[in-house]
Design an enzyme around this catalytic site. Sequence first.
Site, PDB file in Angstrom:
ATOM      1  N   ARG A   8       0.946  -1.154  -0.048  1.00  0.00           N
ATOM      2  CA  ARG A   8       0.150   0.071   0.009  1.00  0.00           C
ATOM      3  C   ARG A   8       0.957   1.357  -0.197  1.00  0.00           C
ATOM      4  O   ARG A   8       0.390   2.489  -0.225  1.00  0.00           O
ATOM      5  CB  ARG A   8      -0.913  -0.095   1.254  1.00  0.00           C
ATOM      6  CG  ARG A   8      -2.033  -1.021   0.921  1.00  0.00           C
ATOM      7  CD  ARG A   8      -2.868  -1.292   2.449  1.00  0.00           C
ATOM      8  NE  ARG A   8      -1.961  -2.403   3.198  1.00  0.00           N
ATOM      9  CZ  ARG A   8      -2.374  -2.962   4.426  1.00  0.00           C
ATOM     10  NH1 ARG A   8      -3.694  -2.589   4.898  1.00  0.00           N
ATOM     11  NH2 ARG A   8      -1.563  -3.974   4.797  1.00  0.00           N
ATOM     12  N   GLY A  97       5.672  -5.606  13.184  1.00  0.00           N
ATOM     13  CA  GLY A  97       6.697  -4.507  12.778  1.00  0.00           C
ATOM     14  C   GLY A  97       6.503  -3.181  12.282  1.00  0.00           C
ATOM     15  O   GLY A  97       7.290  -2.361  12.161  1.00  0.00           O
ATOM     16  N   ASP A  98       5.306  -3.024  11.997  1.00  0.00           N
ATOM     17  CA  ASP A  98       4.913  -1.621  11.496  1.00  0.00           C
ATOM     18  C   ASP A  98       4.030  -0.690  12.440  1.00  0.00           C
ATOM     19  O   ASP A  98       3.533   0.081  11.800  1.00  0.00           O
ATOM     20  CB  ASP A  98       4.128  -1.897   9.991  1.00  0.00           C
ATOM     21  CG  ASP A  98       2.853  -2.607  10.258  1.00  0.00           C
ATOM     22  OD1 ASP A  98       2.548  -3.034  11.334  1.00  0.00           O
ATOM     23  OD2 ASP A  98       1.664  -2.552   9.329  1.00  0.00           O
ATOM     24  N   GLU A 153     -11.321  -9.832   9.493  1.00  0.00           N
ATOM     25  CA  GLU A 153     -10.590  -8.607   8.722  1.00  0.00           C
ATOM     26  C   GLU A 153     -11.749  -7.716   7.874  1.00  0.00           C
ATOM     27  O   GLU A 153     -12.728  -8.282   7.379  1.00  0.00           O
ATOM     28  CB  GLU A 153      -9.726  -9.390   7.623  1.00  0.00           C
ATOM     29  CG  GLU A 153      -8.596  -9.961   8.359  1.00  0.00           C
ATOM     30  CD  GLU A 153      -7.922  -9.289   9.451  1.00  0.00           C
ATOM     31  OE1 GLU A 153      -7.095  -8.344   8.939  1.00  0.00           O
ATOM     32  OE2 GLU A 153      -7.701  -9.209  10.282  1.00  0.00           O
ATOM     33  N   TYR A 365      37.820  27.866   3.848  1.00  0.00           N
ATOM     34  CA  TYR A 365      37.561  26.388   3.572  1.00  0.00           C
ATOM     35  C   TYR A 365      38.890  25.882   4.393  1.00  0.00           C
ATOM     36  O   TYR A 365      40.010  26.050   4.020  1.00  0.00           O
ATOM     37  CB  TYR A 365      37.793  25.981   2.137  1.00  0.00           C
ATOM     38  CG  TYR A 365      37.765  24.523   2.042  1.00  0.00           C
ATOM     39  CD1 TYR A 365      36.446  23.822   2.484  1.00  0.00           C
ATOM     40  CD2 TYR A 365      38.984  23.876   1.494  1.00  0.00           C
ATOM     41  CE1 TYR A 365      36.858  22.390   2.575  1.00  0.00           C
ATOM     42  CE2 TYR A 365      38.927  22.572   1.474  1.00  0.00           C
ATOM     43  CZ  TYR A 365      37.858  21.923   1.932  1.00  0.00           C
ATOM     44  OH  TYR A 365      37.772  20.373   2.147  1.00  0.00           O
TER      45      TYR A 365
HETATM   46  C1  UD1 Z   1      -3.117  -7.079  10.461  1.00  0.00           C
HETATM   47  C2  UD1 Z   1      -4.192  -7.842  11.063  1.00  0.00           C
HETATM   48  C3  UD1 Z   1      -5.373  -6.995  11.573  1.00  0.00           C
HETATM   49  C4  UD1 Z   1      -4.670  -5.909  12.409  1.00  0.00           C
HETATM   50  C5  UD1 Z   1      -3.690  -5.063  12.089  1.00  0.00           C
HETATM   51  C6  UD1 Z   1      -3.157  -4.192  13.008  1.00  0.00           C
HETATM   52  C7  UD1 Z   1      -3.911  -9.893  10.044  1.00  0.00           C
HETATM   53  C8  UD1 Z   1      -4.533 -11.053   9.207  1.00  0.00           C
HETATM   54  N1  UD1 Z   1      -4.528  -8.926  10.145  1.00  0.00           N
HETATM   55  O1  UD1 Z   1      -3.633  -6.404   9.254  1.00  0.00           O
HETATM   56  O2  UD1 Z   1      -6.343  -7.775  12.066  1.00  0.00           O
HETATM   57  O3  UD1 Z   1      -6.161  -4.977  12.660  1.00  0.00           O
HETATM   58  O4  UD1 Z   1      -2.675  -6.080  11.428  1.00  0.00           O
HETATM   59  O5  UD1 Z   1      -2.141  -3.403  12.375  1.00  0.00           O
HETATM   60  O6  UD1 Z   1      -2.967 -10.236  10.771  1.00  0.00           O
HETATM   61  N2  UD1 Z   1       3.856  -9.720   7.958  1.00  0.00           N
HETATM   62  C9  UD1 Z   1       4.930 -10.965   7.726  1.00  0.00           C
HETATM   63  N3  UD1 Z   1       4.936 -11.961   6.819  1.00  0.00           N
HETATM   64  C10 UD1 Z   1       3.852 -11.930   6.236  1.00  0.00           C
HETATM   65  C11 UD1 Z   1       2.756 -10.879   6.147  1.00  0.00           C
HETATM   66  C12 UD1 Z   1       2.769  -9.759   7.057  1.00  0.00           C
HETATM   67  O7  UD1 Z   1       5.954 -10.829   8.485  1.00  0.00           O
HETATM   68  O8  UD1 Z   1       3.425 -12.754   5.096  1.00  0.00           O
HETATM   69  C13 UD1 Z   1       4.168  -8.537   8.901  1.00  0.00           C
HETATM   70  C14 UD1 Z   1       4.244  -7.126   8.049  1.00  0.00           C
HETATM   71  O9  UD1 Z   1       5.430  -6.716   7.584  1.00  0.00           O
HETATM   72  C15 UD1 Z   1       3.628  -6.319   9.121  1.00  0.00           C
HETATM   73  C16 UD1 Z   1       2.824  -7.039   9.894  1.00  0.00           C
HETATM   74  O10 UD1 Z   1       3.037  -8.557   9.676  1.00  0.00           O
HETATM   75  O11 UD1 Z   1       4.856  -5.777   9.768  1.00  0.00           O
HETATM   76  C17 UD1 Z   1       1.509  -6.859   9.773  1.00  0.00           C
HETATM   77  O12 UD1 Z   1       0.971  -7.236   8.639  1.00  0.00           O
HETATM   78  P1  UD1 Z   1       0.177  -6.177   7.656  1.00  0.00           P
HETATM   79  O13 UD1 Z   1       0.038  -6.495   6.325  1.00  0.00           O
HETATM   80  O14 UD1 Z   1       0.559  -4.856   7.800  1.00  0.00           O
HETATM   81  O15 UD1 Z   1      -1.462  -6.527   8.192  1.00  0.00           O
HETATM   82  P2  UD1 Z   1      -2.604  -5.708   8.465  1.00  0.00           P
HETATM   83  O16 UD1 Z   1      -3.137  -5.550   6.936  1.00  0.00           O
HETATM   84  O17 UD1 Z   1      -2.273  -4.315   8.788  1.00  0.00           O
HETATM   85 CA    CA Z   2      -0.334  -3.203   9.396  1.00  0.00          CA
END
Ligand code: UD1
Ligand code: CA
Length: 461
Positions: A8, A97-98, A153, A365
Amino acid sequence: MAAGKGTRLKSKHPKVLHEIGGKPILAHVIATAQKVVRPQDVFVIVGYEAERVRDAVGRTEVNFVVQAEQRGTGHALMVARAALSGNNYDQVIVLSGDAPLITSETIKKLSDFHTAQKAAMTLLSADLDNPYGYGRVIRKGAAGRAEVQAIVEEKSATPQQKKIREINSGFYAFDAPALYEYIDRLSTANPHGEYYLTDMAAIFGRAHKKVVAIKTADAGEVLGSNTRAEMMMLDARIRLAKCRELLDAGVTIFYPHTCVIDSDVEVGADTVIEPFVQLLGHTKIGADCRIRSYSVIGNSVIGDRVTVKPGTIMEDSRVGAGAVLGPYTHMRPGSEVGEGAHLGNFVETKKMKLGKGSKANHLSYLGDADIGERVNIGAGTITCNYDGTSKHKTVIEDGVFVGSDSTLVAPIKLGRGAYIAAASCITEDVPEDALALGRARQTVKEGWARTKREAPKEEHR
Ligand code: UD1
Ligand code: CA
């Protein structure tokens, strides 16, 4: 969990390496995790550009687990299981991690609540005014009960469920053996075709294991950074919080919302920071300083009672107590200014040491130079350090006086107490206490100008 790409963001860089508060989002989360458990008990799941992510945040003792294919948050934990399960952990805390604003206090609360509830899974939730995009928490039975039935979700939620304002933060505590045992029950039967970690709530429910949620007091802590707009808001929050921390520690900051102060910056009490100042990286500023507007200071160390006048730029440099810099001084990496020394208008330095009480106040300088104490560098002095192939050193010993507009052709050494006549081009070493003149002799032609003025004008052809 830090393996995702961050689609995104429309970026070629991994999401968790985008910066908030001047450092990668993931670095914030790792630092917070290490306040809760020992570094060797932190496992960072990396995948997209794994090597880059590791390099950017790897100067700690934490472990890295590679999730080569990113098939969802549930899959991330499936992959991590192999690394985790050898450790006899009774609890696994999962952090996103985000989401960099999470505090160690909140993580501890989550962990303690999980232990007290004897749950298989505890999720951290929050009430958001705008829950769009987050997973929603479906509580079991009456409102106010801790137990959770499922997490849905956004994409799978019914219109009724979308109205729920309680969101899943993406932070969890799991009973470790239960997690390892049940995680294989996850499936990819959802709109994204991914393994959702969030589905563990319903899976445990069906197995009659306890799933509970604890709500954060400060919903701001759990905000994620899925879009640039979200990142911008998190950055503003983190920086304003940083300013508050400094204000509380006795630093005056005028118009804090105009200043850019990175998370790891330190500033001493009674220092005054004027509007539009940037303090970046690992910059450390002493007490009783004044940092005037438009100065940009990166990875530098400044002592007490230093005045930095407007528009000063400093990178990887050090400044002793009581020094005065600027306006418009440019200190490039490796510049070191001694106690009480001055660097003034339009003075550029690089790999340079200026001793105690020495002054270079105007238009110079000074590169690859080792300058002693009580030296006066006149206006317009230039160290000619580069011959087109290599850099050469200029040594100026204590008490030297360099007259204005001197060019010092390196390698060169000016002995202690020497005196360089203004406008000299110095190409040979100058002994101690000597006077060196290196300039053309002036010729005077008496009356020449008058004669020229009074001569009959030549006709234009
Ligand atoms: C996720 C949650 C959602 C929650 C939200 C909060 C799921 C399915 N959904 O959604 O319920 O409200 O976080 O912020 O978990 N990542 C991996 N490996 C993967 C996919 C993701 O390590 O295969 C890591 C990403 O780098 C990220 C974190 O997991 O740091 C969350 O993934 P992201 O895709 O941001 O999940 P959200 O759609 O935000
Ligand atoms: Ca997220």
